[in-house]
Design a protein around this motif. Structure first.
Motif, PDB file in Angstrom:
ATOM      1  N   SER A 285       0.472  -1.217   0.031  1.00  0.00           N
ATOM      2  CA  SER A 285      -0.079  -0.002   0.382  1.00  0.00           C
ATOM      3  C   SER A 285       0.922   1.781   0.287  1.00  0.00           C
ATOM      4  O   SER A 285       0.903   2.086  -0.174  1.00  0.00           O
ATOM      5  N   ASN A 286       2.418   0.995  -0.040  1.00  0.00           N
ATOM      6  CA  ASN A 286       3.210   2.263  -0.061  1.00  0.00           C
ATOM      7  C   ASN A 286       3.780   2.613  -1.255  1.00  0.00           C
ATOM      8  O   ASN A 286       4.182   1.870  -1.928  1.00  0.00           O
ATOM      9  N   ILE A 287       2.224   3.591  -1.778  1.00  0.00           N
ATOM     10  CA  ILE A 287       3.142   3.733  -2.976  1.00  0.00           C
ATOM     11  C   ILE A 287       4.107   4.445  -3.466  1.00  0.00           C
ATOM     12  O   ILE A 287       4.718   3.855  -4.622  1.00  0.00           O
ATOM     13  N   ASN A 288       5.059   5.714  -2.053  1.00  0.00           N
ATOM     14  CA  ASN A 288       6.120   5.870  -2.885  1.00  0.00           C
ATOM     15  C   ASN A 288       7.095   4.650  -3.465  1.00  0.00           C
ATOM     16  O   ASN A 288       8.314   4.667  -3.646  1.00  0.00           O
ATOM     17  N   HIS A 289       6.918   3.472  -1.983  1.00  0.00           N
ATOM     18  CA  HIS A 289       8.480   2.539  -2.413  1.00  0.00           C
ATOM     19  C   HIS A 289       7.912   1.912  -3.498  1.00  0.00           C
ATOM     20  O   HIS A 289       8.941   1.710  -4.024  1.00  0.00           O
ATOM     21  N   PHE A 290       6.948   1.461  -4.224  1.00  0.00           N
ATOM     22  CA  PHE A 290       6.090   1.277  -5.230  1.00  0.00           C
ATOM     23  C   PHE A 290       7.078   2.061  -6.703  1.00  0.00           C
ATOM     24  O   PHE A 290       7.725   1.854  -7.392  1.00  0.00           O
ATOM     25  N   SER A 291       6.961   3.277  -6.696  1.00  0.00           N
ATOM     26  CA  SER A 291       7.565   4.289  -7.131  1.00  0.00           C
ATOM     27  C   SER A 291       8.807   3.975  -7.110  1.00  0.00           C
ATOM     28  O   SER A 291       9.429   4.361  -8.551  1.00  0.00           O
ATOM     29  N   GLN A 292       9.475   4.065  -5.940  1.00  0.00           N
ATOM     30  CA  GLN A 292      10.625   4.538  -5.874  1.00  0.00           C
ATOM     31  C   GLN A 292      12.073   3.160  -6.345  1.00  0.00           C
ATOM     32  O   GLN A 292      12.746   2.784  -7.555  1.00  0.00           O
ATOM     33  N   GLU A 293      11.175   1.622  -5.727  1.00  0.00           N
ATOM     34  CA  GLU A 293      11.680   0.361  -6.742  1.00  0.00           C
ATOM     35  C   GLU A 293      11.233   0.238  -8.513  1.00  0.00           C
ATOM     36  O   GLU A 293      12.042   0.036  -9.279  1.00  0.00           O
ATOM     37  N   LEU A 294      10.335   0.640  -8.574  1.00  0.00           N
ATOM     38  CA  LEU A 294      10.070   0.686 -10.156  1.00  0.00           C
ATOM     39  C   LEU A 294      10.758   1.528 -11.258  1.00  0.00           C
ATOM     40  O   LEU A 294      11.675   1.153 -11.817  1.00  0.00           O
ATOM     41  N   ARG A 295      11.186   2.755 -10.365  1.00  0.00           N
ATOM     42  CA  ARG A 295      12.885   3.199 -11.094  1.00  0.00           C
ATOM     43  C   ARG A 295      13.892   2.799 -11.442  1.00  0.00           C
ATOM     44  O   ARG A 295      14.675   3.770 -11.853  1.00  0.00           O
ATOM     45  N   LYS A 296      14.008   1.470 -10.131  1.00  0.00           N
ATOM     46  CA  LYS A 296      15.322   0.983 -10.866  1.00  0.00           C
ATOM     47  C   LYS A 296      15.275   0.140 -11.797  1.00  0.00           C
ATOM     48  O   LYS A 296      16.397  -0.549 -12.391  1.00  0.00           O
ATOM     49  N   GLU A 297      14.384  -0.681 -12.782  1.00  0.00           N
ATOM     50  CA  GLU A 297      14.106  -1.626 -13.250  1.00  0.00           C
ATOM     51  C   GLU A 297      14.759  -0.952 -14.449  1.00  0.00           C
ATOM     52  O   GLU A 297      14.474  -0.203 -15.177  1.00  0.00           O
ATOM     53  N   ARG A 298      15.381  -1.774 -15.332  1.00  0.00           N
ATOM     54  CA  ARG A 298      15.639  -2.141 -16.333  1.00  0.00           C
ATOM     55  C   ARG A 298      15.288  -3.151 -16.780  1.00  0.00           C
ATOM     56  O   ARG A 298      15.199  -3.754 -17.029  1.00  0.00           O
ATOM     57  N   ILE A 299      15.293  -2.932 -19.051  1.00  0.00           N
ATOM     58  CA  ILE A 299      14.610  -3.401 -19.675  1.00  0.00           C
ATOM     59  C   ILE A 299      15.111  -4.711 -19.711  1.00  0.00           C
ATOM     60  O   ILE A 299      16.880  -4.393 -19.861  1.00  0.00           O
ATOM     61  N   SER A 300      14.669  -5.539 -20.303  1.00  0.00           N
ATOM     62  CA  SER A 300      16.038  -6.546 -20.730  1.00  0.00           C
ATOM     63  C   SER A 300      15.911  -6.846 -22.430  1.00  0.00           C
ATOM     64  O   SER A 300      15.054  -6.373 -23.108  1.00  0.00           O
ATOM     65  N   GLY A 301      15.975  -8.673 -23.092  1.00  0.00           N
ATOM     66  CA  GLY A 301      15.561  -8.728 -24.104  1.00  0.00           C
ATOM     67  C   GLY A 301      15.901 -10.248 -25.008  1.00  0.00           C
ATOM     68  O   GLY A 301      16.324 -11.047 -23.378  1.00  0.00           O
ATOM     69  N   ASN A 302      15.215 -10.506 -25.507  1.00  0.00           N
ATOM     70  CA  ASN A 302      15.123 -12.065 -26.003  1.00  0.00           C
ATOM     71  C   ASN A 302      15.446 -12.624 -27.696  1.00  0.00           C
ATOM     72  O   ASN A 302      15.385 -11.181 -28.174  1.00  0.00           O
ATOM     73  N   LEU A 303      15.263 -13.393 -28.489  1.00  0.00           N
ATOM     74  CA  LEU A 303      15.441 -13.090 -29.167  1.00  0.00           C
ATOM     75  C   LEU A 303      13.842 -13.422 -30.581  1.00  0.00           C
ATOM     76  O   LEU A 303      13.615 -12.542 -30.884  1.00  0.00           O
TER      77      LEU A 303
END
Length: 1627
Positions: A128-146
């Motif tokens: 329910s902590n939306i600030n924690h949700f936003s902070q963790e989401l900003r750390k994410e990087r994209i990945s990839g496959n074939l």
């Protein structure tokens, strides 16, 4: 049944609740129980939102946007509820090849600034902590496959089953947002990718401590049914947020979930919040109730008295209140053909979890099917002496061993030939010829599973009992020994009478109001009258107002001494009772009236039968209601105000008259609108008229608000003033009145076809209702010549149907007819026939009148003016159309009259050539062609002539000539002269033998002339050498023959196709006396030297034994004693279509042991344009005998010859059949039998929804494929990696097949075949042909004698076009067209029986000219199959089959029905599209179908019937409303491994249409593997050929063909017909 736990619902608790919570029930086989359950969903409930996002590199911009939208998501959730959590997960695909690039550097960083690849990670647990949700989401990087499809299914399953790690709460609504722009992998993809080392998904949680899915390389992807089941069990509602690129995949996928939503995501996901808001609003209003863990022996169903059920099976609910649902539980008697008591205990006992979607609370129902047995059944006496040692003694009776009969098992049918005990006195045959005599007793014959005859001597027919409205024993009993044995609650000879008195109970609970008796469910009243109801009660609603009026004067006179009878009340005999107040419970109605003497209102009521007034008591209310007298002073004031207003209006009018400029400004003087004719005069020429009516426009100007109707009339021959109509002198003379009305129904094209059922039904309805109206007018006959049409330019109702009919009536009846028409049009109905207001036309012999309507905003409508065309019309006659008045509306009439002048032109002369053809020599130098004139009215005439080239050319063979021929009075002959040119040196050297011809046309006649019999002539130029250089033959111009007496070419050759193998060739004889004709014909493209030549004596020929849908060229010449004449021009004609041959070889692209992609080639003989394919498949045993239901799929795009078939039984061989359709119908089918478990799999799949035909097989990305060609696939030896393939019997010997597909540079397909049947003497025949417009060319060189192995010559073909016409609820007419036959047809045979089985009826028709038969005594609402075949002297031909159901509106369940004479109807829409099934779980499936191709009206909905194929359980009927191109339905509560029959019917206002049937079995996924074929090999012989039969086939293909594309191996079969097995080496 009892309740174990029932805590009441507390609405103050803001959480979902169910009541009761636990139930217990025990049922016997076939028993049903039900109870109500309450469900509460609060207005606001907790919400868990988990976002599952595709992290492949193409979603990088979407991730950037989502990172910045964290607080927007929080605002969205807070608007929904104050109690929410939000979480986030990401997925890519399995970290294995080929989905992922396995190079080390790519595993570390597949793209720049990207994370390592992974399958699924739970990044943010629900919080329910939306600030924690936003902070963790900003750390994410994209990945990839074939590869493009992603592994989202793995992520969805882990999100559902890892409840604690994800953080789902117990009492919240669980929403899973699945965001991607790619398709998906599903079950069997992972298995194939890793060469079969992956196990099936175990449906368990496999997240490590970091939230990473660690079993991605250890198990396969889940299937669609698995996801549907698991999300439902864990109360998770999916929301698919996908881009346009992949929307089509997920649009089909989301329909499999009972509750789900889908939305189009923008390419950067910027609209995800708005998408979620829309989806959540839809979800909040739906609820789906599931019954999990239901034992196989039980069936459950949920209904609701409050809420509507959707197509998917969910309910539209209202939050914030307690909802009531009804649960039905039924114990089945049979499951898969096995009695439930023989099932294991786990299938009969269990705890059902009833759980609404999104609710954590559930109701548990402990159930058990009771299968107790009697004690005597457990104590059997085996081989008892009481049973002559030939049976077991059980519960007081003998159960005989096989081969023994009788009460004591003392009779063996084989040893008792005496039939005396089976012969009824007076009969000669044992058992009345309807059974067998076994052991002195009759064993009556049966039909199917039921007996047809009964009685000691089989003397009774069970179908010969009394019928009620066509139903045997009223469908409420059975026929036994010639009499009806009624069910409980019914009696009578035909079980037509209910035994209860329920239908005779009156409103007080008595029987027939104690004034009658109840007989056969109806009250027979002692004293019936107009006011007596069906229960012998006095009904004050039946004409009560008339009774009030009839006694009004007596009430006023006897009570108040007023009224018309004042002072003379002796004629009144009412019993008056004065009361203070009338109470409603004292009587059903009150009478009220106003006394004119004092304007006061009086009230009274009466009791008893109004027909017996002396016995009627009238209660009169003492107090009268009079108007108050305190406002009398207002009357003078109102008078004064009215006078003042009138004065103001007068002043306003005067002012407007003085200043016209004010007319547009003052409301009191504002202009209105006008209507009038657009033109004031029309001039028509009779010779140019194509109709006997003229649409004359009326226009409306000014304000178009409101509605106006305009009444008009027409006067014929207004130029003959004073001449009355011939009928006017004799008022009784009959006149045909034309009547046109606009019906209150839309027009369909079927109403233009008198042979359609829709036309016939509407015609009967129109004529019956109009006859009922006009029968009251003296001398009127019945209406006839009824037709239907559209009326253009008729405003907003121009798509409504106009009916035109003719009413014959005396001339004097005209005013009454018009009055009746106007009255009923204003009432918008002629009895039960609904009509639109404001439109009609009544036409007599010399005039007409009618009405048209301007609806709001309509500016122009047409008046359809009859022109009264007669043979005795003047050369110039005038009609006058007049707008009379505007009866409805405020419009004024502007241009009131339009005049129509019709000029009747008479031909003064006929001008024509003398002959259609002439011949001239070049030595003539001038071709003189005579032109004749036939004088009708002497005077001047003129015509134009003009030459044109045929084979002769202007400037080389003759000179172009054009001019006018003017005939002066008295002249009858003129001459056209055309200069002819000499041969050039080039022509002389080449010695050209081509026939030179040109034509002369007569054009543009003037001064009343017309062109006669020969409007053109052909001139043939004879070269000098053809006349031996004799220049003296100048008279040849008068002899219409070629030089030396040879005939010219036949005239006007024409050809038309009679059938797929016949062409009719016709022509006119040339001038001269031909002895016969020679016809030359060949297939287009072949050299003319290979033409066939036939000799005929008449100017026509029948060309037979042609090829279907092929272009032919033909010529004809005439011959006489001199020799052959000139050949005509080449005429081209194409034969008609014939059913195609079987499709090309079947190719199996094996996905897994339960999934295959099936493709096929186009038929070798298309015989037309292929329009569709039908794919059928079903399981077979080792002997290739079907052992289960056959499923069918219709592929309507002939270019996409591929389907994907899923959910097949493991290790089970299936037979697959494909057939093609063209305009002539369905062709033979190509068969193949294959066991997928023995075949290699393909490396990768493309994302396809199960059981849905591929839409674009050529699109998408390349993939490796494994193709196998086969017709009958034989089991391979154990361990063999090569399948054994039997020959597909393509009848190609020593042949070659070359394929060239679109894009390869060549558009042709060529086949060469050399065939030898050594036991037949030879006859050589060579052909070369082009099939239709395609570029398909074949060369045949065939050695054979006699006819081929197909249908022998002289045997009739299949009768064509089987047509059914209903004559009543129990009879119909069957018609057909005569089949093609080389010999004369001698008769027909018609065979029919119930579609469900029963007695086969046969009708033999010895008359070959009779092509119809009437069949009586059919059962209404039953389907029959009819078969018709023709016979010649060579034998019977093949049968034509058809299925028909006569639907009756009689409801057999009504206590008072069926009523004799109830109308019946045949359905109007055709059958829906093919049924497509997809299994969702062990007990539910997804059903879809397409809209009927010919709905014949708006579709109101569909009726779906589901029943077990082999009996057991009650049929289920579901009704789905709506009209969509494709309709879908989720069907729950089915049983595994049980075949079901589904029937779908479309419903319109005309009733239900024919059924579309489908069979489906949901196979258990936990059953043992189906037995393989074992170790031995088997072979099935399909075709018998000579021993010297050999086949060699080689195939080459273009790399652009989708069926051959890929890097997989191509398996070709080159079998040799030997005693051993055939082998198929890899290519």
């Amino acid at each position: 049944m009892r309740t174990l736990k029932n805590s009441s619902i507390n609405m103050s608790l803001q959480r979902t609740q169910v009541s009761p919570q636990a139930m217990y029930m025990r049922l016997r086989a076939g028993e049903e129980m039900s109870f109500y359950m309450d469900v509460f969903q609060p207005t606001e409930s907790p919400v868990d939102l988990y976002i599952l996002m595709d992290f492949s590199y193409s979603m990088s911009d979407d991730l950037d946007n989502l990172k910045s939208m964290g607080h927007n998501l929080a605002d969205f959730l807070q608007a929904l509820t104050s109690n929410y959590t939000i979480g986030f997960g990401k997925f890519v695909d399995k970290v294995s090849s080929p989905q992922t690039d396995m190079r080390p550097e790519k595993l570390r960083e597949p793209w720049h600034n990207a994370d390592s690849p992974f399958s699924f990670k739970n990044v943010i647990r629900l919080t329910s902590n939306i600030n924690h949700f936003s902070q963790e989401l900003r750390k994410e990087r994209i990945s990839g496959n074939l590869d493009a499809p992603e592994g989202g299914f793995d992520a969805i399953l882990q999100t559902a089953v890892c409840k604690d790690k994800i953080g789902w709460r117990k009492d919240s609504t669980h929403l899973l947002v699945f965001s991607t722009e790619s398709a998906f992998h599903y079950e069997a993809d992972g298995t194939n990718v890793l060469a079969g080392i992956l196990a099936r998904n175990d449906e368990q949680c496999h997240l490590d401590s970091h939230g990473t899915y660690v079993y991605d390389t250890k198990q396969d992807y889940p299937s669609v049914p698995t996801l549907v089941r698991l999300l439902g069990q864990h109360n998770i509602i999916p929301i698919f947020a996908v881009t346009n690129h992949s929307y089509s995949y997920y649009e089909k996928l989301h329909k499999y979930f009972p509750i789900s939503e889908i939305g189009v995501l923008q390419e950067d996901s910027s609209n995800i919040v708005e998408l979620l808001r829309t989806a959540f609003e839809r979800i909040r209003s739906k609820m789906d109730i599931r019954a999990d863990f239901t034992p196989r022996a039980l069936k459950t169903e949920f209904t609701s008295p409050e809420f509507e059920k959707t197509e998917s099976g969910s309910f539209h609910i209202t939050r914030g209140k307690v909802s009531k649902f009804h649960m039905h539980v039924k114990a089945l008697e049979y499951v898969g053909g096995q009695h439930v008591c023989s099932l294991p205990e786990r299938d009969r006992h269990g705890v059902i979890h009833v759980k609404p979607t999104s609710l954590s609370d559930s109701l548990t129902v402990s159930t058990a099917v009771v299968c107790d047995v009697c004690p005597c059944e457990q104590q059997q006496e085996l081989d008892s002496p009481k049973c002559s040692f030939h049976g077991n003694f059980v519960c007081g009776q003998c159960i005989c061993h096989p081969g023994w009969r009788g009460d004591t098992c003392d009779c063996s049918p084989a040893s008792s030939p005496n039939n005396e005990g089976c012969v009824r006195p007076g009969d000669a045959e044992p058992c009345s010829g309807r059974g067998e005599c076994l052991c002195g007793k009759c064993q009556c014959y049966s039909e199917g599973q039921s007996l047809r005859f009964d009685g000691a001597f089989c003397e009774f027919d069970v179908l010969q009992c009394p019928r009620t409205s066509g139903f045997l024993c009223n469908d409420r009993g059975r026929c036994s020994r010639g009499a009806c044995v009624c069910e409980s609650g019914w009696e009578g000879p035909g079980c037509e009478c209910p035994t209860s008195n329920d239908t005779c109970i009156d409103s007080r609970g008595g029987i027939c109001n104690n004034h009658g008796r109840c007989e056969c469910g109806r009250c027979i009243c002692d004293m019936a009258s107009l006011y007596t109801s069906s229960t012998c009660e006095i009904s004050y609603s039946l004409g009560f107002q008339a009774v009030c009026e009839s006694i009004r004067d007596c009430v006023r006179c006897q009570t108040w001494g007023t009224g018309n009878l004042k002072g003379n009340c002796s004629s009144c005999h009412l019993q008056i009772q004065m009361v203070e107040e009338l109470k409603k419970e004292e009587a059903g109605e009150h009478c009220s009236f106003q006394d004119e003497d004092d304007d006061c209102t009086y009230h009274y009521t009466l009791e008893g039968d109004p027909n017996v007034l002396p016995n009627t008591t009238v209660r009169v209310q003492k107090n009268k209601e009079c108007p108050p007298g305190t406002f009398l002073w207002l009357i003078p004031l109102l008078i004064f105000l009215i006078l003042l207003l009138g004065l103001l209006l007068l002043l306003c009018w005067k002012f407007c008259a003085c200043c016209k400029a004010c007319l547009a400004l003052l409301p009191c003087c504002a202009r209105g609108r006008t209507v009038g004719f657009k033109e004031d005069h029309y001039m028509l020429r009779h010779s140019l008229m194509s109709s006997e009516h003229l649409d004359t426009p009326l226009v409306r100007s000014g304000s178009l608000q409101g509605r106006d109707t305009v009444r008009w009339r027409i006067h014929n021959n207004v130029h003959r003033q004073g001449i009355a109509s011939p009928a006017a002198s004799s008022p009784k003379e009959l006149v045909p009145y034309g009547l046109s009305l606009r019906l209150a129904r839309l027009f369909t094209q079927n109403l233009m076809k008198p042979d359609t059922r829709e036309f016939e039904q509407l015609r009967k309805e129109v004529e019956e209702n109009l006859n009922e109206v006009f029968k009251h007018i003296p001398g009127c006959h019945k209406v006839q010549q009824t037709k239907f049409r559209l009326q253009p330019n008729s405003g907003k109702r121009q798509d409504h149907t106009i009916v035109d009919t003719v009413l014959t009536a005396p001339y004097s009846a005209k005013p009454d007819i018009i009055k009746a028409v106007e009255k009923h049009v204003s009432h918008e109905a002629f009895n039960d026939l609904k009509v639109a207001p404001g439109y009609y036309t009544v036409t007599s012999d010399q005039d007409a009148q009618g009405m048209v309507e301007f609806q709001e905003a309509v500016e122009l409508v047409d008046v359809r003016v009859p022109l009264f065309i007669r043979d005795d019309d003047d050369d110039e006659k005038q009609l006058q159309v007049e707008a009379i008045e505007v009866p409805n509306g405020i419009a004024k009439i502007g241009r009131r009259v339009v005049n129509i002048t019709i000029i009747k032109e008479q031909a003064s002369s006929l001008i024509t050539f003398l002959q259609p053809a002439y011949s001239h020599s070049r030595f003539d130098k001038l071709a003189k062609i005579p032109v004749l004139r036939e004088i009708i009215d002497n005077g001047k005439s003129q015509v134009t002539y003009r030459t044109r080239d045929l084979t002769a050319k202007n400037g080389r063979d003759y000179l172009f000539t054009e001019g006018e021929l003017v005939f002066q009075p008295g002249e009858t002959r003129k001459e056209v002269q055309v200069p002819l040119l000499e041969l050039t040196e080039i022509d002389t050297l080449l010695n050209s033998c081509q026939l030179k011809q040109f034509a002369i046309d007569l054009l543009h006649p003037k001064y009343g002339a017309k062109i006669g019999r020969y409007p053109q002539t052909t001139v043939t130029i004879a070269d000098p050498e053809l006349v031996d250089g004799v220049p003296s033959m100048t008279g040849l111009a008068q002899v219409p023959q070629s030089p030396k007496g040879r005939l010219s070419a036949p005239l006007n050759p024409d050809a038309r196709a009679l059938s797929s193998r016949e062409i009719s060739f016709n022509w006119f004889p040339p001038p001269g006396k031909p002895l016969g004709y020679k016809v030359k014909y060949w297939m287009q493209g072949d050299p003319e030297s290979e033409a066939h030549l036939i000799d005929v004596k008449t100017p026509s020929a029948e060309l037979t034994n042609l090829y279907p849908f092929s272009d032919y060229e033909m010529q004809v010449c005439a011959y006489n004693a001199v020799g052959e004449g000139t050949y005509s021009d080449i005429i081209r004609c194409r034969t008609l279509e014939e059913v195609p041959s079987e499709p090309g070889r079947l190719a199996f692209n094996v996905v897994s042991s339960t999934v295959t992609q099936l493709s096929w080639g186009e038929p070798a003989e298309t015989n037309g344009v292929i329009t569709a394919y039908e794919v059928s498949y079903g399981p077979v045993n080792e002997d290739n005998v079907p052992i289960g239901p056959l499923k069918k799929v219709l592929v309507e795009d002939p270019k996409k010859r591929v389907v994907l078939i899923e959910n097949l039984r493991e290790s089970q061989p299936y037979r697959y059949m494909v057939k093609a359709r063209n305009g002539a119908g369905w062709g033979p089918q190509r068969e193949a039998t294959i066991n997928l478990a023995t075949q290699p799999k393909r490396p990768m799949s493309i994302p396809i929804i199960p059981d849905v035909p591929i839409i674009d097989a050529e699109g998408g990305e390349d993939y490796d494929s494994y193709l196998m060609y086969s017709t009958d696939v034989l089991r391979s030896p154990a361990g063999s990696k090569r399948p054994s393939v039997s020959d597909d019997s393509e009848h190609l010997m020593n042949g070659r097949v070359d394929f060239s597909f679109p894009g390869s540079g060549s558009g042709t397909l060529t086949r060469t075949a050399n065939t030898s049947y050594h036991q037949l003497s030879s006859h050589m025949h060579q052909e070369h042909r082009v099939m239709g417009s395609s570029s398909l060319t074949r060369d045949y060189s065939t050695m054979l004698m006699g006819h081929d192995s197909r249908k022998p010559l002289g045997i009739p073909d299949t009768p064509t076009r089987l047509v059914f016409s209903a004559l009543g609820p129990t009879s119909l007419k069957v018609s057909w067209q005569e089949p093609r036959c080389d010999k004369e047809v001698q008769g027909y045979s018609v065979q029919y029986q119930l579609l469900s089985g029963g007695e086969v009826h046969r009708i033999t028709i010895p008359n070959p000219s009779q092509n119809s038969v009437v069949v009586e005594d059919l059962l209404p609402n039953h389907s029959y199959i009819f078969k018709v075949k023709a016979q010649s002297e060579e034998g019977w031909g093949p049968e034509r089959e058809g299925v028909i159901t006569i639907e009756s509106q009689v409801d057999p369940q009504s206590p008072l029905s069926p009523v004799p004479g109830t109308p019946f109807t045949l359905s109007t829409p055709c059958a829906p599209g093919p049924l497509v099934f997809t299994a969702l779980s062990p007990d539910s499936l997804h059903l879809s179908w397409e809209r009927p191709r010919e709905p014949n009206g708006p579709i109101l909905g569909y009726r779906i019937t589901c029943e077990m194929l082999h009996g057991g359980g009650e049929p289920r009927t579901i009704y789905v409303e709506g009209d969509n191109l494709e309709t879908t339905l989720t069907v729950p509560h089915l049983s595994e491994n049980v075949p079901y029959k589904f029937k779908v019917q479309a419903n319109t206002t005309q009733g239900f249409g024919p059924e579309r049937e489908g069979l489906i079995t949901i196979e258990s996924q936990d059953r043992g593997a189906f037995s393989q074929f074992g170790g031995q090999q088997y072979m099935r012989e399909v075709y018998k050929f000579p021993t010297d039969y050999t086949t060699k086939t080689s195939i080459s293909h273009s790399s652009l063909d989708p069926h051959f594309t890929g890097r997989g191996s191509l398996l070709l079969c080159n079998p040799q017909k030997t005693k051993g097995n055939s082998a198929c080496p890899k290519a």
